[in-house]
Design a protein around this motif. Structure first.
Motif, PDB file in Angstrom:
ATOM      1  N   GLY A 209       0.817  -1.220   0.064  1.00  0.00           N
ATOM      2  CA  GLY A 209      -0.051  -0.017   0.007  1.00  0.00           C
ATOM      3  C   GLY A 209       0.890   1.281   0.002  1.00  0.00           C
ATOM      4  O   GLY A 209       0.407   2.287   0.576  1.00  0.00           O
ATOM      5  N   LEU A 210       2.138   1.153  -0.442  1.00  0.00           N
ATOM      6  CA  LEU A 210       3.011   2.197  -0.679  1.00  0.00           C
ATOM      7  C   LEU A 210       3.260   2.577  -2.038  1.00  0.00           C
ATOM      8  O   LEU A 210       4.683   2.043  -2.611  1.00  0.00           O
ATOM      9  CB  LEU A 210       4.298   2.296   0.282  1.00  0.00           C
ATOM     10  CG  LEU A 210       3.935   1.829   1.691  1.00  0.00           C
ATOM     11  CD1 LEU A 210       5.159   1.363   2.578  1.00  0.00           C
ATOM     12  CD2 LEU A 210       3.672   3.165   2.585  1.00  0.00           C
ATOM     13  N   PRO A 211       2.664   3.217  -2.674  1.00  0.00           N
ATOM     14  CA  PRO A 211       3.114   3.641  -4.205  1.00  0.00           C
ATOM     15  C   PRO A 211       4.182   4.656  -4.222  1.00  0.00           C
ATOM     16  O   PRO A 211       4.309   5.231  -3.231  1.00  0.00           O
ATOM     17  CB  PRO A 211       1.854   4.191  -4.800  1.00  0.00           C
ATOM     18  CG  PRO A 211       1.082   4.690  -3.495  1.00  0.00           C
ATOM     19  CD  PRO A 211       1.219   3.848  -2.477  1.00  0.00           C
ATOM     20  N   GLY A 212       4.802   4.571  -4.969  1.00  0.00           N
ATOM     21  CA  GLY A 212       5.587   5.509  -5.356  1.00  0.00           C
ATOM     22  C   GLY A 212       7.402   4.902  -5.385  1.00  0.00           C
ATOM     23  O   GLY A 212       7.272   3.880  -5.633  1.00  0.00           O
ATOM     24  N   TRP A 213       8.115   6.069  -6.115  1.00  0.00           N
ATOM     25  CA  TRP A 213       9.549   5.551  -6.488  1.00  0.00           C
ATOM     26  C   TRP A 213      10.116   4.843  -5.152  1.00  0.00           C
ATOM     27  O   TRP A 213      10.197   5.668  -3.997  1.00  0.00           O
ATOM     28  CB  TRP A 213      10.198   6.727  -7.080  1.00  0.00           C
ATOM     29  CG  TRP A 213      11.467   6.341  -7.520  1.00  0.00           C
ATOM     30  CD1 TRP A 213      12.122   5.204  -8.247  1.00  0.00           C
ATOM     31  CD2 TRP A 213      12.716   7.249  -7.448  1.00  0.00           C
ATOM     32  NE1 TRP A 213      13.267   5.334  -8.521  1.00  0.00           N
ATOM     33  CE2 TRP A 213      13.703   6.531  -8.013  1.00  0.00           C
ATOM     34  CE3 TRP A 213      12.863   8.500  -7.008  1.00  0.00           C
ATOM     35  CZ2 TRP A 213      15.081   6.885  -8.266  1.00  0.00           C
ATOM     36  CZ3 TRP A 213      14.074   9.109  -7.112  1.00  0.00           C
ATOM     37  CH2 TRP A 213      15.227   8.422  -7.702  1.00  0.00           C
ATOM     38  N   ALA A 214      10.951   3.775  -5.394  1.00  0.00           N
ATOM     39  CA  ALA A 214      11.530   3.401  -4.312  1.00  0.00           C
ATOM     40  C   ALA A 214      13.018   3.123  -4.754  1.00  0.00           C
ATOM     41  O   ALA A 214      13.554   1.993  -5.132  1.00  0.00           O
ATOM     42  CB  ALA A 214      11.156   1.740  -3.887  1.00  0.00           C
ATOM     43  N   PRO A 215      14.004   4.222  -4.455  1.00  0.00           N
ATOM     44  CA  PRO A 215      15.286   4.204  -4.940  1.00  0.00           C
ATOM     45  C   PRO A 215      16.257   2.956  -4.376  1.00  0.00           C
ATOM     46  O   PRO A 215      16.228   2.767  -3.088  1.00  0.00           O
ATOM     47  CB  PRO A 215      15.758   5.441  -4.793  1.00  0.00           C
ATOM     48  CG  PRO A 215      14.819   5.964  -3.652  1.00  0.00           C
ATOM     49  CD  PRO A 215      13.585   5.438  -3.813  1.00  0.00           C
ATOM     50  N   THR A 216      16.818   2.378  -5.261  1.00  0.00           N
ATOM     51  CA  THR A 216      17.842   1.202  -4.618  1.00  0.00           C
ATOM     52  C   THR A 216      18.780   1.827  -3.948  1.00  0.00           C
ATOM     53  O   THR A 216      19.697   2.664  -4.444  1.00  0.00           O
ATOM     54  CB  THR A 216      18.297   0.181  -5.836  1.00  0.00           C
ATOM     55  OG1 THR A 216      17.065  -0.136  -6.361  1.00  0.00           O
ATOM     56  CG2 THR A 216      19.194  -0.969  -5.306  1.00  0.00           C
ATOM     57  N   ILE A 217      19.398   1.454  -2.956  1.00  0.00           N
ATOM     58  CA  ILE A 217      20.569   1.813  -2.063  1.00  0.00           C
ATOM     59  C   ILE A 217      21.768   0.541  -2.396  1.00  0.00           C
ATOM     60  O   ILE A 217      22.782   1.138  -2.802  1.00  0.00           O
ATOM     61  CB  ILE A 217      20.344   1.692  -0.574  1.00  0.00           C
ATOM     62  CG1 ILE A 217      19.289   2.529  -0.248  1.00  0.00           C
ATOM     63  CG2 ILE A 217      21.733   2.193   0.095  1.00  0.00           C
ATOM     64  CD1 ILE A 217      19.230   3.877  -0.528  1.00  0.00           C
ATOM     65  N   GLU A 218      21.546  -0.610  -2.499  1.00  0.00           N
ATOM     66  CA  GLU A 218      22.258  -1.584  -2.846  1.00  0.00           C
ATOM     67  C   GLU A 218      21.843  -2.677  -3.676  1.00  0.00           C
ATOM     68  O   GLU A 218      20.659  -3.103  -3.092  1.00  0.00           O
ATOM     69  CB  GLU A 218      23.046  -2.183  -1.439  1.00  0.00           C
ATOM     70  CG  GLU A 218      24.369  -3.058  -1.953  1.00  0.00           C
ATOM     71  CD  GLU A 218      23.815  -4.425  -1.830  1.00  0.00           C
ATOM     72  OE1 GLU A 218      24.431  -5.521  -2.243  1.00  0.00           O
ATOM     73  OE2 GLU A 218      22.615  -4.692  -1.186  1.00  0.00           O
ATOM     74  N   LEU A 219      22.303  -3.305  -4.390  1.00  0.00           N
ATOM     75  CA  LEU A 219      21.653  -4.512  -5.011  1.00  0.00           C
ATOM     76  C   LEU A 219      22.734  -5.632  -5.390  1.00  0.00           C
ATOM     77  O   LEU A 219      23.862  -5.384  -5.985  1.00  0.00           O
ATOM     78  CB  LEU A 219      20.927  -3.989  -6.436  1.00  0.00           C
ATOM     79  CG  LEU A 219      20.662  -5.439  -7.396  1.00  0.00           C
ATOM     80  CD1 LEU A 219      19.417  -6.097  -6.798  1.00  0.00           C
ATOM     81  CD2 LEU A 219      19.960  -4.690  -8.664  1.00  0.00           C
ATOM     82  N   THR A 220      22.668  -7.036  -4.916  1.00  0.00           N
ATOM     83  CA  THR A 220      23.584  -8.102  -5.088  1.00  0.00           C
ATOM     84  C   THR A 220      22.839  -9.133  -5.869  1.00  0.00           C
ATOM     85  O   THR A 220      21.904  -9.409  -5.700  1.00  0.00           O
ATOM     86  CB  THR A 220      23.911  -8.578  -3.864  1.00  0.00           C
ATOM     87  OG1 THR A 220      24.775  -7.461  -3.018  1.00  0.00           O
ATOM     88  CG2 THR A 220      24.955  -9.712  -4.088  1.00  0.00           C
ATOM     89  N   VAL A 221      23.366  -9.501  -7.061  1.00  0.00           N
ATOM     90  CA  VAL A 221      22.910 -10.737  -7.642  1.00  0.00           C
ATOM     91  C   VAL A 221      23.781 -11.821  -7.963  1.00  0.00           C
ATOM     92  O   VAL A 221      25.019 -11.620  -8.087  1.00  0.00           O
ATOM     93  CB  VAL A 221      22.354 -10.129  -9.026  1.00  0.00           C
ATOM     94  CG1 VAL A 221      21.743 -11.282  -9.966  1.00  0.00           C
ATOM     95  CG2 VAL A 221      21.595  -9.019  -9.165  1.00  0.00           C
ATOM     96  N   HIS A 222      23.335 -13.032  -7.761  1.00  0.00           N
ATOM     97  CA  HIS A 222      24.061 -14.104  -7.629  1.00  0.00           C
ATOM     98  C   HIS A 222      23.536 -14.844  -8.834  1.00  0.00           C
ATOM     99  O   HIS A 222      22.299 -15.285  -9.062  1.00  0.00           O
ATOM    100  CB  HIS A 222      23.942 -15.225  -6.403  1.00  0.00           C
ATOM    101  CG  HIS A 222      24.699 -14.772  -5.136  1.00  0.00           C
ATOM    102  ND1 HIS A 222      24.284 -14.892  -3.961  1.00  0.00           N
ATOM    103  CD2 HIS A 222      25.224 -13.579  -5.180  1.00  0.00           C
ATOM    104  CE1 HIS A 222      24.910 -14.405  -3.129  1.00  0.00           C
ATOM    105  NE2 HIS A 222      25.568 -13.459  -3.790  1.00  0.00           N
ATOM    106  N   LEU A 223      24.287 -15.378  -9.880  1.00  0.00           N
ATOM    107  CA  LEU A 223      23.875 -16.176 -10.997  1.00  0.00           C
ATOM    108  C   LEU A 223      24.149 -17.251 -11.062  1.00  0.00           C
ATOM    109  O   LEU A 223      25.322 -17.470 -10.739  1.00  0.00           O
ATOM    110  CB  LEU A 223      24.497 -15.299 -12.470  1.00  0.00           C
ATOM    111  CG  LEU A 223      23.888 -13.934 -12.674  1.00  0.00           C
ATOM    112  CD1 LEU A 223      24.810 -12.881 -12.026  1.00  0.00           C
ATOM    113  CD2 LEU A 223      23.664 -13.667 -14.237  1.00  0.00           C
ATOM    114  N   ARG A 224      23.311 -18.400 -11.104  1.00  0.00           N
ATOM    115  CA  ARG A 224      23.347 -19.704 -11.036  1.00  0.00           C
ATOM    116  C   ARG A 224      23.711 -20.403 -12.074  1.00  0.00           C
ATOM    117  O   ARG A 224      24.154 -21.741 -12.164  1.00  0.00           O
ATOM    118  CB  ARG A 224      22.222 -20.362 -10.044  1.00  0.00           C
ATOM    119  CG  ARG A 224      22.033 -19.463  -8.774  1.00  0.00           C
ATOM    120  CD  ARG A 224      23.219 -19.153  -8.062  1.00  0.00           C
ATOM    121  NE  ARG A 224      23.751 -20.186  -7.613  1.00  0.00           N
ATOM    122  CZ  ARG A 224      23.401 -20.883  -6.432  1.00  0.00           C
ATOM    123  NH1 ARG A 224      22.440 -20.344  -5.616  1.00  0.00           N
ATOM    124  NH2 ARG A 224      24.071 -21.968  -5.709  1.00  0.00           N
TER     125      ARG A 224
END
Length: 272
Positions: A209-224
């Motif tokens: 219930g929280l619309p709006g922009w949610a800017p990323t601070i940190e993103l980690t991706v593991h590719l399998r």
């Protein structure tokens, strides 16, 4: 898409050599969300630069990006440094600069996913949802969402009806959004595209219930694994929103039912 036509994604992450360890690119207008360019696209740009730096290890295995300020359409420069080059893995850093400011700093380990395609031992199973033709396409998204997320027009995104109550003012409160993903121009998935997919769905805060922009601070991706052609099955979920920040965990499964990527990001909750 014909063989003579380059995908919008390939255009979006295209880089040209600009000196030792430096690459020049151009962020396009079509990848914006909220106040800046999508964080997954930015990670793919930086990830592409690291792929070019060590072609013997072309695939990100683990990549973490710290978002320092919002990027906007226009020229960018990516500066890379190789920290270690081994027999099976290489580790490096990349920093994305725009208008004299560093926008993104990345640390990543690269390898060859084809060399790791053998043994699989897992208790993970793909989550259930209706087939793509029974899910909700971008064409049904609220007008205000499209206006603040131009990148959705680049996607063929089909959301599970059970997780889109927020679109009609009835969020479930479960903090989960899931659906089917492929690029609108038909480009098949590969490891760099998975970096985009990890940040491609609407923020899970919509379901809180929280619309709006949610800017990323940190993103980690593991590719399998290297993804097979066809639809990707994607789920984003959160369990904890506190102090104005929330985590968003993602799973990406390919058309063969294999888990090909996992990610976690820390993002700022939308401001009311």
């Amino acid at each position: 898409m014909t063989t003579a036509t380059r995908s919008e994604f390939d255009q979006g992450i295209a880089l040209s050599p600009a000196g030792p360890g430096r690459y020049a690119g151009e962020l396009g207008e079509g990848w914006q969300i909220g106040g800046g360019v999508n964080g997954g696209l930015l990670l793919a740009v930086a990830g592409h630069a690291l792929s070019l730096e060590h072609p013997e290890h072309p695939d990100p295995v683990s990549i973490s990006g710290y978002y320092l300020s919002a990027s906007v359409p226009g020229p960018v420069e990516v500066r890379t440094e190789t920290v270690r080059r081994g027999r099976s893995l290489s580790t490096g850093t990349a920093s994305l600069h725009q208008d004299g400011e560093e926008r993104l700093r990345v640390l990543a380990t690269y390898g060859d996913l084809d060399a790791q395609a053998g043994e699989v031992r897992t208790s993970a199973v793909p989550f259930e949802m209706p087939p793509p033709e029974e899910c909700i396409g971008v064409e049904h998204a609220p007008k205000q969402l499209i206006e603040q997320a131009a990148l959705l027009e680049r996607f063929d995104l089909r959301l599970d009806p059970a997780t889109v109550g927020w679109a009609v003012g009835a969020p479930s409160g479960n903090g989960c959004i899931q659906g089917w993903f492929r690029l609108a121009d038909g480009r098949e998935p590969d490891p760099l595209q998975l970096l985009l997919v990890a940040d491609a769905l609407p923020p899970v805060t919509f379901d809180l219930g929280l619309p709006g922009w949610a800017p990323t601070i940190e993103l980690t991706v593991h590719l399998r694994a290297r993804p097979a052609a066809g639809w990707l099955r994607v789920r984003h979920a959160t369990r904890n929103l506190a102090g104005g920040y929330f985590e968003e965990d993602a799973e990406v499964w390919d058309s063969t039912g294999r888990l090909v990527a996992q990610s976690r990001q820390l993002a700022r909750a939308p401001r009311g």
